[in-house]
Motif scaffolding. Structure first.
Motif, mmCIF file in Angstrom:
data_model
loop_
_atom_site.group_PDB
_atom_site.id
_atom_site.type_symbol
_atom_site.label_atom_id
_atom_site.label_comp_id
_atom_site.label_asym_id
_atom_site.label_seq_id
_atom_site.Cartn_x
_atom_site.Cartn_y
_atom_site.Cartn_z
ATOM 1 N N SER A 118 32.995 -28.789 -44.652
ATOM 2 C CA SER A 118 32.976 -27.706 -44.213
ATOM 3 C C SER A 118 32.822 -26.466 -45.579
ATOM 4 O O SER A 118 33.179 -26.603 -46.559
ATOM 5 N N ARG A 119 31.934 -25.593 -45.136
ATOM 6 C CA ARG A 119 31.571 -24.486 -46.144
ATOM 7 C C ARG A 119 31.538 -23.239 -45.520
ATOM 8 O O ARG A 119 30.692 -22.800 -44.711
ATOM 9 N N ARG A 120 32.662 -22.297 -46.157
ATOM 10 C CA ARG A 120 32.555 -20.834 -45.460
ATOM 11 C C ARG A 120 31.622 -20.320 -46.035
ATOM 12 O O ARG A 120 31.241 -20.446 -47.334
ATOM 13 N N PRO A 121 30.875 -19.188 -45.283
ATOM 14 C CA PRO A 121 30.161 -18.167 -45.974
ATOM 15 C C PRO A 121 30.631 -17.257 -47.171
ATOM 16 O O PRO A 121 31.621 -17.324 -47.148
ATOM 17 N N HIS A 122 29.696 -17.046 -47.768
ATOM 18 C CA HIS A 122 29.844 -16.287 -49.227
ATOM 19 C C HIS A 122 30.403 -14.887 -48.633
ATOM 20 O O HIS A 122 29.755 -14.323 -47.655
ATOM 21 N N THR A 123 31.690 -14.238 -49.358
ATOM 22 C CA THR A 123 32.168 -12.993 -48.799
ATOM 23 C C THR A 123 31.888 -12.130 -49.909
ATOM 24 O O THR A 123 31.893 -10.862 -49.206
ATOM 25 N N TRP A 183 34.771 -20.180 -28.209
ATOM 26 C CA TRP A 183 34.992 -20.943 -29.090
ATOM 27 C C TRP A 183 34.763 -22.507 -28.939
ATOM 28 O O TRP A 183 34.077 -23.232 -29.640
ATOM 29 N N ALA A 184 35.034 -22.898 -27.802
ATOM 30 C CA ALA A 184 35.047 -24.193 -27.297
ATOM 31 C C ALA A 184 33.337 -24.642 -27.352
ATOM 32 O O ALA A 184 32.857 -25.637 -27.835
ATOM 33 N N THR A 185 32.386 -23.629 -26.750
ATOM 34 C CA THR A 185 30.889 -23.859 -26.736
ATOM 35 C C THR A 185 30.426 -23.885 -28.027
ATOM 36 O O THR A 185 29.794 -24.727 -28.352
ATOM 37 N N GLN A 186 31.017 -22.975 -29.042
ATOM 38 C CA GLN A 186 30.592 -22.900 -30.304
ATOM 39 C C GLN A 186 30.774 -24.398 -31.099
ATOM 40 O O GLN A 186 29.995 -25.087 -31.812
ATOM 41 N N LEU A 187 32.065 -24.750 -30.795
ATOM 42 C CA LEU A 187 32.672 -25.975 -31.614
ATOM 43 C C LEU A 187 32.046 -27.247 -31.121
ATOM 44 O O LEU A 187 31.395 -28.132 -31.813
ATOM 45 N N ALA A 188 31.328 -27.269 -29.858
ATOM 46 C CA ALA A 188 31.044 -28.325 -29.286
ATOM 47 C C ALA A 188 29.362 -28.634 -29.852
ATOM 48 O O ALA A 188 28.934 -29.937 -29.668
ATOM 49 N N THR A 189 29.000 -27.512 -30.597
ATOM 50 C CA THR A 189 27.536 -27.923 -31.113
ATOM 51 C C THR A 189 27.849 -28.758 -32.384
ATOM 52 O O THR A 189 26.699 -29.087 -33.034
ATOM 53 N N ALA A 190 28.806 -28.913 -32.932
ATOM 54 C CA ALA A 190 28.833 -29.740 -34.190
ATOM 55 C C ALA A 190 28.456 -31.141 -33.661
ATOM 56 O O ALA A 190 28.025 -31.894 -34.546
ATOM 57 N N LEU A 191 28.432 -31.333 -32.625
ATOM 58 C CA LEU A 191 27.839 -32.890 -32.086
ATOM 59 C C LEU A 191 26.454 -32.918 -32.149
ATOM 60 O O LEU A 191 25.783 -33.796 -32.164
ATOM 61 N N GLU A 192 25.607 -31.728 -32.143
ATOM 62 C CA GLU A 192 24.333 -31.665 -32.130
ATOM 63 C C GLU A 192 23.595 -31.587 -33.359
ATOM 64 O O GLU A 192 24.144 -30.593 -34.360
ATOM 65 N N GLY A 224 24.214 -21.679 -37.869
ATOM 66 C CA GLY A 224 24.853 -22.594 -36.957
ATOM 67 C C GLY A 224 26.143 -22.873 -37.320
ATOM 68 O O GLY A 224 27.231 -22.905 -36.987
ATOM 69 N N ARG A 225 26.192 -23.529 -38.716
ATOM 70 C CA ARG A 225 27.276 -24.046 -39.385
ATOM 71 C C ARG A 225 28.316 -23.031 -39.542
ATOM 72 O O ARG A 225 29.399 -23.235 -39.474
ATOM 73 N N HIS A 226 27.962 -21.907 -40.122
ATOM 74 C CA HIS A 226 28.819 -20.838 -40.318
ATOM 75 C C HIS A 226 29.453 -20.477 -38.996
ATOM 76 O O HIS A 226 30.735 -19.868 -38.935
ATOM 77 N N ALA A 227 28.924 -20.291 -38.055
ATOM 78 C CA ALA A 227 29.132 -19.974 -36.620
ATOM 79 C C ALA A 227 30.465 -20.877 -36.216
ATOM 80 O O ALA A 227 31.364 -20.527 -35.633
ATOM 81 N N ILE A 228 30.041 -22.242 -36.412
ATOM 82 C CA ILE A 228 31.113 -23.194 -36.270
ATOM 83 C C ILE A 228 32.414 -23.194 -36.861
ATOM 84 O O ILE A 228 33.403 -23.078 -36.461
ATOM 85 N N VAL A 229 32.230 -22.748 -38.384
ATOM 86 C CA VAL A 229 33.507 -22.640 -39.272
ATOM 87 C C VAL A 229 34.303 -21.113 -38.542
ATOM 88 O O VAL A 229 35.371 -21.380 -38.741
ATOM 89 N N ALA A 230 33.404 -20.193 -38.204
ATOM 90 C CA ALA A 230 33.997 -19.135 -37.966
ATOM 91 C C ALA A 230 34.928 -19.374 -36.449
ATOM 92 O O ALA A 230 36.130 -18.879 -36.529
#
Lengths: 442, 413
Positions: free
Chosen positions: B64-69, B172-181, B190-196
């Motif tokens: 997991s890597r959160r975006p730079h703030t 949230w669910a739709t966004q998290l499910a993309t972790a399987l793609e 995409g990864r940052h959106a999943i983390v968020a």
């Protein structure tokens, strides 16, 4: 029965292999006459529960009947022993004098418990476990709370019986001629895990010891004399010394058969003494000895449940196929056992393995998976409460994957290689030698 | 077409409606190395073998890597700690034994036959209610009107998530499910959106769990949140949050495909629709065949932890391995006439719920929902016809299913 009836397919053996073989014949489209001959008076029943649930009293011996998967429309000749075979006339003779002609014969007579032949064999209170009647008799003897149970033999049946007796709270002694239980099957290293279980359960395990004689009083067993000079006071003896095959009627007919089994080609067809297959006689289950391609065509008999079904179905397919279109039987032996609260499952044949690798768990936790290797190849695997990955190791045996396995499994990075501790091959191992053993006992 | 780039074709949305010809090409190279170093496995026997192989890890997600703030405290202290904690406490679908086993057991102990059977009546009344809402219309969108809201309502009910909160986590669910793609993992945004999405849903879940501890109810979350004792320790808070999220997301994103794919397949095979109408007892066999023929999840990714020899190919340690379940489901070496939809098929051992130790926990529930939905739809929708074929598809190549399914009807009974 008249000799005039139409010759069809005759299955000799009314147990698991016979039943599933007959069903496979019907499933394969065979609609002709079908006769099943069985020497026990009962319809086919399931044997694995006999040494477990039946002895424990959790299941009645009579409640083990096998489910029927197909309408067989067969003629059943139960309680009949086959005594003769005429391969030219294609007819078998039964003990009651009747004869049954056949077009094809499936021999699925299984195996019989090796009897106690040394001193004391005539005594009451000496049991074996093979049939429904054996199990029922032993169960009722256990229910009457014997002072001490003596089990002779530390193979699968002996160990399961010991486990059951200790669950019943009965004082139990197990005498094994090997250094550890299950040594012949799994090696002493793994066998010692069971020895540890026995100790914890209060079973008196006597390693590397023989029973020389059983002694009785008033016709009933009271004592066993051991090879180390000691004696055990016992009123109930279970003889668990493996199995023999009654194949006299086959060898007398010129087939390659002895107490170790009926030798077949890879298509499950019985071989005659010249080594040629008899195109009308097939064998399956405990009685069949065939070249196993997974182990360099070594002649093997497999006395396990899965093989009885698979080989019978395979033989049935070949019976219904043209002699020019026979498929070789490729089978990876497998068995399971439950004892001392542990579920044991194996694939492959560990016989002759030079090394074992503990790939999951540990021997000390009594929960592990051990892989056996021979000449750099994976040949078998055994799991103690750790069967999850067993199918993967089965596959690796089939493809003769290198041994030891490369470390780095997700649940255990290390692989410990140990000596499996197989006893030196006994003089008695294998087919011809078991004849010798009987001679020695006689 | 070269097999090294074939998987990018699978990922291409233009092949979403019918990826099966690509799968057929894959099966010609059962273990196909891709130019990015991953291996795609597509035959039934090979997938079965790998599912039981201890050298295949499910811990294949990048950390997991959160975006730079720009905020140094967040960037150098808080977020790195958070990242480590989140990475170490992934839901058990992304974990290996022994942790996987411990966490999965908590859930299995709650997913009892009793509880699944108890859901039966609730599913029936929900299905009737959703269909009743379509009264007076000549067109329905199956996804919007039934396939999506049904599993969501059921899983919320089972977990004990208040109904009014549901709209929050659809996104949230739709966004998290993309972790399987696979593509979402490589794409930084995409990864940052999943983390968020994960952070938001975690905060929600943490609150909900606190609430369940204060006022335990007769639901799964209350039971999972029950503190353990010395002999049977309970689930740690972070794992509990991850598990709750997993169940919620799985309930949102998979059964929707099963129900929609089943109805789509029936509308394409009207004789099967009539047969089901005449004999609702056919439903279990029919759903099993849908799971084979049009599974809700087409593939899952694993990682080799040590070299694996399979089908004359050596998969090196560290390589991603894509198990193409949907291709194995149509393997002619395992299924006769694999491209034929045949609910009467015998020996239908599909990978519609995956297999091995990660076999779908919710399979019994999904089966009940799909069976009841299909039987009721066939009974109540009058003269259903597809509005367009193929329907538009959602973007996912793994969680593959129609985005909407327009059906003309002549009223409802």
């Amino acid at each position: 029965m008249s000799d005039m009836e139409t010759a069809g397919i005759v299955v000799v053996g009314g147990s698991l292999a016979g039943l599933r073989g007959a069903e496979a014949l019907r499933n394969g489209g065979y609609t002709g006459p079908l006769t099943i001959v069985g020497d026990e008076p009962y319809p086919p029943y399931d044997r694995p529960p006999l040494s477990k649930h039946v002895l424990a009293g959790a299941l009645d011996a009579a409640s083990t009947e096998l489910p029927r998967l197909v309408r067989l429309n067969a003629r059943w000749r139960l309680g009949q022993t086959v005594v003769a075979l005429d391969r030219i006339a294609r007819v078998i003779g039964l003990a009651d004098g009747s004869a049954i002609p056949f077009q094809s014969l499936l021999v699925a007579t299984g195996a019989q418990a090796r009897r106690w032949t040394r001193a004391g064999s005539e005594l009451a209170g000496v049991f074996t476990i093979r049939t429904r009647d054996d199990a029922a008799a032993l169960r009722s003897a256990l229910a009457s709370v014997p002072a001490r149970v003596l089990i002779i033999g530390g193979g699968l049946i002996g160990c399961e019986t010991a486990s059951c007796c200790s669950d019943l709270g009965l004082p139990t002694t197990l005498v094994d001629s090997n250094p550890a239980p299950l040594s012949r099957v799994l090696g002493a290293t793994v066998g010692n895990v069971i020895a540890g279980c026995m100790m914890d359960a209060g079973v008196d395990f006597r390693a590397s010891t023989h029973v020389d004689a059983l002694e009785g009083a008033f016709g009933k067993v009271v004592r066993a004399r051991l090879s180390d000079g000691s004696a055990i006071e016992t009123d109930l003896v279970v003889v668990a010394l493996g199995a023999v095959r009654e194949t006299g009627w086959l060898s007398r007919a010129g087939l390659l058969a002895d107490s170790g089994g009926l030798t077949c080609d890879s298509a499950c067809r019985a071989l005659n003494v010249e080594g040629q297959p008899d195109l009308n006689i097939f064998a399956a289950g405990d009685v069949a000895r065939w070249p196993n391609a997974h182990y360099g065509d070594r002649l093997m008999t497999v006395e396990h449940w899965g093989n009885a079904i698979e080989q019978a179905e395979h033989a049935a397919r070949n019976i219904l196929s043209d002699p020019s279109d026979q498929n070789a039987y490729r089978h990876l032996p497998a068995f399971w056992s439950s004892q001392f609260g542990i579920n044991i499952k194996t694939v492959g044949s560990a016989e002759g393995a030079e090394a074992a690798a503990i790939t999951q768990g540990s021997l000390s936790s009594r929960r592990f998976l051990a892989v056996y290797g021979r000449e750099g190849h994976t040949v078998a695997a055994v799991s103690f409460d750790e069967a999850r990955w067993l199918p993967s190791y089965a596959r690796r045996i089939e493809i003769k994957a290198t041994f030891p396995p490369v470390p780095g499994a997700i649940d255990q990075e290390r692989v410990d290689v140990v000596d499996p501790g197989f006893p030196a091959p006994r003089e008695l191992a294998g087919a011809t030698s078991s004849v010798r053993q009987e001679a020695a006992h006689a | 077409m070269r097999s090294e780039t074939l998987f990018s074709e699978v990922m291409d949305p233009k092949n979403r409606a019918n990826p099966y010809p690509l799968y057929e090409l894959f099966r010609q190279t059962p273990v196909a190395k891709q130019s990015d170093g991953s291996f795609v496995v597509s035959t039934h026997e090979n997938i079965r073998t790998l599912l039981f192989d201890p050298r295949l890890s499910s811990e294949d997600l990048p950390p997991s890597r959160r975006p730079h703030t720009g905020n140094p405290i967040k960037d150098w202290i808080l977020n790195p700690i958070k990242n480590r904690v989140v990475t170490a406490h992934r839901p058990f679908i992304f974990r290996d034994p022994p942790d996987h086993d411990t966490l999965r057991k908590f859930v299995m102990d709650e997913f009892t036959i009793q509880r699944v059977n108890d859901a039966h009546g609730r599913v029936e009344s929900l299905v009737d209610e959703f269909i009743e809402r379509c009264r007076g219309r000549s067109e329905v969108c199956l996804v919007e009107d039934l396939s999506y809201p049904l599993p969501v309502a059921v899983i919320c009910d089972l977990l004990g998530v208040p109904e009014e909160d549901e709209p929050h986590f659809q996104r949230w669910a739709t966004q998290l499910a993309t972790a399987l793609e696979p593509d979402a993992r490589h794409d930084e945004t995409g990864r940052h959106a999943i983390v968020a999405a994960f952070d938001e849903i975690s905060a929600y879940m943490r609150k909900l769990i606190r609430e369940k501890r204060r006022r335990p109810a007769d639901d799964m979350l209350s039971r999972l949140a029950k503190p353990g004792n010395k002999r049977t320790p309970g689930m740690g808070d972070i794992d509990l949050i991850a598990t709750g999220i997993l169940l919620l997301v799985a309930g949102h994103e998979t059964t929707v495909n099963l129900i929609t794919n089943a109805m789509l397949t029936l509308l394409r095979n009207p004789d099967e629709l009539e047969k089901l109408k005449a004999d609702p007892e056919r439903a279990p066999r029919l759903i099993e065949e849908v799971l084979r023929y049009e599974p809700p999840v087409h593939f899952r990714t694993r990682k080799a932890t040590s070299p694996i020899d399979i089908d004359r190919v050596t998969i090196p340690a560290g390589a991603p391995v894509i198990l193409l379940f949907a291709a194995a489901n149509r393997d002619p070496a395992r299924f006769a006439n694999p491209d034929r939809f045949d609910p009467d098929r015998a020996d239908n051992q599909h990978f519609g719920f995956g297999g091995g130790l990660h076999y779908c926990v919710g399979a019994p529930l999904a089966r009940i929902e799909a069976e009841i939905a299909l039987v009721t739809l066939c009974r109540r929708l009058r003269e259903p016809r597809l509005m367009s074929d193929p329907p538009p598809y959602r973007s996912g190549a793994s969680l593959r299913g129609p985005a909407s399914l327009g059906i003309h009807i002549n009223g409802i009974s």
